[in-house]
Design an enzyme around this catalytic site. Structure first.
Site, PDB file in Angstrom:
ATOM      1  N   THR A 216      -5.298 -73.378-102.814  1.00  0.00           N
ATOM      2  CA  THR A 216      -4.755 -72.616-103.941  1.00  0.00           C
ATOM      3  C   THR A 216      -3.457 -71.914-103.592  1.00  0.00           C
ATOM      4  O   THR A 216      -2.485 -71.956-104.356  1.00  0.00           O
ATOM      5  CB  THR A 216      -5.791 -71.587-104.425  1.00  0.00           C
ATOM      6  OG1 THR A 216      -6.943 -72.279-104.902  1.00  0.00           O
ATOM      7  CG2 THR A 216      -5.225 -70.729-105.547  1.00  0.00           C
TER       8      THR A 216
ATOM      9  N   HIS B  56      15.613 -41.794 -93.889  1.00  0.00           N
ATOM     10  CA  HIS B  56      16.125 -41.453 -95.223  1.00  0.00           C
ATOM     11  C   HIS B  56      17.348 -42.311 -95.516  1.00  0.00           C
ATOM     12  O   HIS B  56      18.165 -42.545 -94.625  1.00  0.00           O
ATOM     13  CB  HIS B  56      16.531 -39.974 -95.259  1.00  0.00           C
ATOM     14  CG  HIS B  56      17.178 -39.573 -96.546  1.00  0.00           C
ATOM     15  ND1 HIS B  56      16.458 -39.324 -97.695  1.00  0.00           N
ATOM     16  CD2 HIS B  56      18.489 -39.399 -96.854  1.00  0.00           C
ATOM     17  CE1 HIS B  56      17.294 -39.008 -98.650  1.00  0.00           C
ATOM     18  NE2 HIS B  56      18.541 -39.039 -98.184  1.00  0.00           N
TER      19      HIS B  56
END
Length: 455
Positions: free
Chosen positions: A41, A437
């Site tokens: 699948t 960041h």
């Protein structure tokens, strides 16, 4: 005619080829039997093709939003579905070609195309020939559930397999099933330009998740123009000038295409398991223990057919568990793994561990933290502030119990939590880490620093 092997593997889905490689590398002769497509699948009509289509749909969506970013495009965005399909087909074919070459050149492996049926605990027939082995591994996968609705036999309908053949845009796609497969197709085809209606039998979408997740996903899809109906009962269909007409409780909907995404069944019924004495449960899943052994000595069941996971990654982990126990003297087991999965909508939902409902049912004292994506700088920079992050922590042990990250890159960020859970480390390990960041992950320590008791 009978041919003996050291091992027989039925099915070439995710677990099968890797197990074949380990066994043959250990000097064993292996027969790998596949009745249809190499790769199962995932490669043919699951993960690889659908996520390739998701990528094309996301590009179309961003192109329509280009002006939001100050990028001006000439004219309306058009999608060439024939080219979308061709791109998907090329990605799938490359995967199939690589897998085929690997298996065909694997020493001590015999690749057999055909349908296997048991003749006894250690004998399998295929193409009129009997194969025997002291070890047999059942990896036959699953298939879509087809409901017994009035009129369904009189109209064409699609499953996730049939969707792979579409090279034209449906005018109106009706999706029956409000869980992972159905919602991914619903969003991608809406972004391609089709009208889309989602019908769900349950009272909310993705009912295994906490209610606020279901509500947020529904709102996200409806904001893109998808019509959603829940609590739908008494389905019936018939031919119509538009293609088909679906009626249900209080609904009468014409559509051009119908996608059935209401669940999957194990492919156990065609294996003649009774001849081997292999036991199944009431739903047809093969019963296995924590090491994936069936009730018959020398017979294992891996992947979707054992009911212990319905994902490519759990199937691969099944291979790892079996190989570790058989070849590495390493007693790995299914209960060691932490449940984790994703809904690949945009934004995606990354899920790990327990839901809030499961935590409450367990009666564990817990802490919870929730952060809307409108507070995350990276999400604002990208213009993708839909969703939120939610983490549940054991108040006594400080261990992370579960998380739901419905947010930009949530399917990737969730692994940072999964790894800490697997290491059995306290949440403070993440809270005290210094993250880069500007990223989405940098807000996870902030989220963990705002935990409150679960009322």
């Amino acid at each position: 005619m009978t041919r003996p092997f050291d091992a027989i593997i039925i099915g070439s889905g995710q677990a099968g080829p890797f197990l074949a490689e380990r066994l043959t590398r250990a000097g064993q002769t292996v027969a790998l039997i596949e009745r249809e497509h190499l790769g199962g699948t995932c490669v043919n009509d699951g993960c690889i093709p659908t996520k390739t289509l998701v990528a094309s749909a996301r590009v179309a969506h961003l192109a329509r939003r280009a002006a939001d970013y100050g990028v001006m495009l000439g004219g309306p965005v058009r999608v060439d579905m024939a080219k979308v399909k061709a791109r998907k087909d090329a990605v799938v074919q490359a995967s199939i070609d690589g897998l085929t070459s690997w298996l065909e050149n694997m020493e001590r492996l015999t690749l057999i195309r055909g349908e296997a049926r048991f003749e006894g605990p250690h004998a399998v027939s295929v193409n009129g020939e009997t194969l025997t082995a002291p070890k047999i591994f059942i990896n036959a996968g699953g298939r879509p559930v087809i409901p017994d609705w009035p009129g369904l036999a009189d109209i064409p309908y699609l499953t996730n397999t049939g969707m792979m053949g579409l090279d034209a845009l449906p005018e109106h796609l009706i999706v029956v099933g409000g869980s992972y497969i159905g919602l991914e197709f619903a969003q991608m085809y809406r972004r391609f330009g089709a009208a889309v209606t989602v019908l769900e039998y349950g009272d909310r979408l993705i009912a295994r998740e906490d209610p606020e997740i279901s509500q947020a996903v529904r709102a996200m899809l409806e904001a893109e123009g998808i019509v959603v109906h829940t609590g739908v009962r008494d389905f019936a269909v018939r031919p119509d000038a538009a293609g088909l007409r679906l009626t249900a409780t209080g609904l009468d909907i014409p559509g051009s295409h119908l996608l059935l995404a209401i669940g999957r069944l194990p492919n156990s019924d065609g294996l003649d398991l009774a001849a081997a004495g292999v036991e199944t449960d009431a739903r047809g899943y093969i019963k296995v223990d924590d090491r994936l052994r069936t009730n018959v000595d020398g017979v294992w069941a891996l992947g979707d057919i054992n009911g212990r996971g319905a994902f490519t990654h759990t199937s691969y982990n099944d291979f790892e568990i079996v190989a570790a126990n058989l070849l590495d003297d390493d007693p790995r087991q299914v209960s060691d793994r932490i449940p984790a999965y994703a809904l690949f909508t945009d934004p995606p939902l990354g899920r790990v561990g327990m839901t809030e409902a499961e935590v409450r049912a367990a009666g564990r004292p817990a802490l919870v933290g929730v952060m809307p994506m409108t507070r995350v700088g990276r999400a604002k920079e990208r213009g993708e502030t839909t969703g939120f992050m939610k983490v549940l922590v054991d108040a006594q042990t400080q261990r992370i119990l579960g998380a739901a990250l419905l947010c930009i890159e949530g399917d990737e960020i969730v692994h940072s939590l999964l790894d800490v859970m697997a290491a059995d480390a306290p949440y403070t390990v993440i809270q005290r880490s210094v993250h880069i960041h500007p990223t989405v992950s940098e807000l996870i320590p902030t989220l963990l620093g705002q935990l409150k008791p679960l009322d």
